[in-house]
Design an enzyme around this catalytic site. Sequence first.
Site, PDB file in Angstrom:
ATOM      1  N   HIS A 160      27.564 -38.313   1.816  1.00 11.50           N
ATOM      2  CA  HIS A 160      26.100 -38.219   1.840  1.00 11.50           C
ATOM      3  C   HIS A 160      25.454 -39.497   1.312  1.00 11.50           C
ATOM      4  CE1 HIS A 160      21.992 -36.983   1.026  1.00 11.50           C
ATOM      5  NE2 HIS A 160      22.185 -37.221  -0.260  1.00 11.50           N
ATOM      6  N   HIS A 171      33.028 -36.550  13.076  1.00 11.60           N
ATOM      7  CA  HIS A 171      33.898 -35.390  12.880  1.00 11.60           C
ATOM      8  C   HIS A 171      34.605 -35.009  14.184  1.00 11.60           C
ATOM      9  CE1 HIS A 171      31.676 -34.880   9.092  1.00 11.60           C
ATOM     10  NE2 HIS A 171      32.637 -34.057   8.722  1.00 11.60           N
ATOM     11  N   TYR A 191      20.006 -43.502   6.830  1.00 13.09           N
ATOM     12  CA  TYR A 191      18.695 -42.871   6.655  1.00 13.09           C
ATOM     13  C   TYR A 191      17.656 -43.821   6.064  1.00 13.09           C
ATOM     14  CZ  TYR A 191      15.059 -39.675   5.126  1.00 13.09           C
ATOM     15  OH  TYR A 191      13.851 -39.057   4.919  1.00 13.09           O
ATOM     16  N   HIS A 238      35.480 -16.519 -16.856  1.00 10.44           N
ATOM     17  CA  HIS A 238      35.250 -15.760 -15.630  1.00 10.44           C
ATOM     18  C   HIS A 238      35.598 -16.582 -14.399  1.00 10.44           C
ATOM     19  CE1 HIS A 238      33.180 -12.815 -18.132  1.00 10.44           C
ATOM     20  NE2 HIS A 238      32.464 -13.799 -18.649  1.00 10.44           N
ATOM     21  N   ASN A 250      29.373 -32.828  -0.055  1.00 11.01           N
ATOM     22  CA  ASN A 250      30.138 -34.070  -0.053  1.00 11.01           C
ATOM     23  C   ASN A 250      29.197 -35.225  -0.407  1.00 11.01           C
ATOM     24  OD1 ASN A 250      31.785 -36.268   0.399  1.00 11.01           O
ATOM     25  ND2 ASN A 250      32.711 -35.433   2.255  1.00 11.01           N
TER      26      ASN A 250
END
Length: 446
Positions: free
Chosen positions: A309, A341, A317, A51, A305
């Site tokens: 990340h 970006h 982070y 599919h 991504n």
Amino acid sequence: MTESEKFNLRRRKQDVITQNGITKQDEEKKGLPEFMHRDSPLTVLIEGSLHIRAIYHIFVVILVVLLCDTVIYDFVERGKINIGATSVIYGFGDIRRGAKIWLLELAIALAFYPGLRLYAGTRKFLVKFPAALKIWSIMGMLGVAVLEVMVIAIPTWDLGKKHLALASSVAVTCEMFRFAMKIHAAAVACAPRCQDDLVKLPTFKHYVYFLFAPTLVYRDEYPRTKKIRWGVVLFHFLEVTAIIFYNSFLWERFILPYWSDYGKEPKLLHAWHNAFAEMLTFGDRLFYEEWWTTSQFSRYYRAWNRVVHSWLRDHIYKPLSPRAGRVLSILTVFAVSAVAHEVILSLSFGFFYPVLMMEFGGFGLIMLPLTASTGRRFPSFLNLLMWLSFFLGNGLLWSLYPMEFFARKNCPQSENDSYFIPKSWSCPEIVLKPNWSFQNPFNIIF
């Protein structure tokens, strides 16, 4: 075993990794290695499900139809067949200059390794002198910072001085950020080794492999495949070529006819990463997860991504969150990503028009808390909303950036023209194709 059973068996193996968006912390809790042999989700879906393969074939047919449409349009309107080649050649124009900028970026990235060796070697002689050792450590951090600034600042200065063709600019600006992130990741990974004589520094071969491997997280070794399947490499590069021409067809058939006279007076993650992974026998190909099924923006940002990340998680982070808290750390991650970006787009187009920044750092950030709980309660509706926002957002990008691009080419020059002020807002005369007219729908003559 039927096709469906084979697919389900393979999906169960893959779900050990991809289900529910497992992060690095989740992997550590479950005792799973950070890198392992695994295919990309689309590879699993296309190979295992008839599919999904049919849907893939539908997109191939759409590309063929666009090709035929472009051929007929070129033949009728221009008397010659172009098949989008003009836009591709124009987009990758001045490729020599682009190649020189890229080689400079590569040279700066390679310069990190001898600098690392020099830093580690000198540090051994300064162990008995704490004051000098501290100064040397600061100089080492400054050295890394200088390389990162150079690999971004020099191409930015060059492109700002003289605009490069759109596709060539995108390539070199994406690469400058990629090299900067590689340098940072390698520096963070190797810094503790410089303080421990028992742990060897990586070899130059290890570092060069990392520079081209489809990951931004440094390790000396990664899971490797036994051989290179050159047929797979060729297939993925053909996919990349098809994507380039796909965008060229869209540009020539749906952008140029409507926006190319704006301002005149009247008158590619899956295929690219998999190709390099195959050439480098890089075994872990989970470059993204099944973002297309998500109903939460936070899950989408983690899944679409994983390569970027992982870098943002490990190097922004995680170091920041213990000191600044979760909310400020997330805001910082979004700010860094949005600015990066926007720099790529600004240098590529030759003007600052922060549409993507507003979409990504504005609307996208607002949707994080709004879809955190509702995404779990109403997954189907929120997934529909996600796709609606993707289509609307991309429609705005494909409309506003070309409008500004052609306005700067076609509108008369002014003393008030600025890199940062949109020209399309102040262009004195605007012509759109086709000529627009409005008719009262209730004024019907029988």
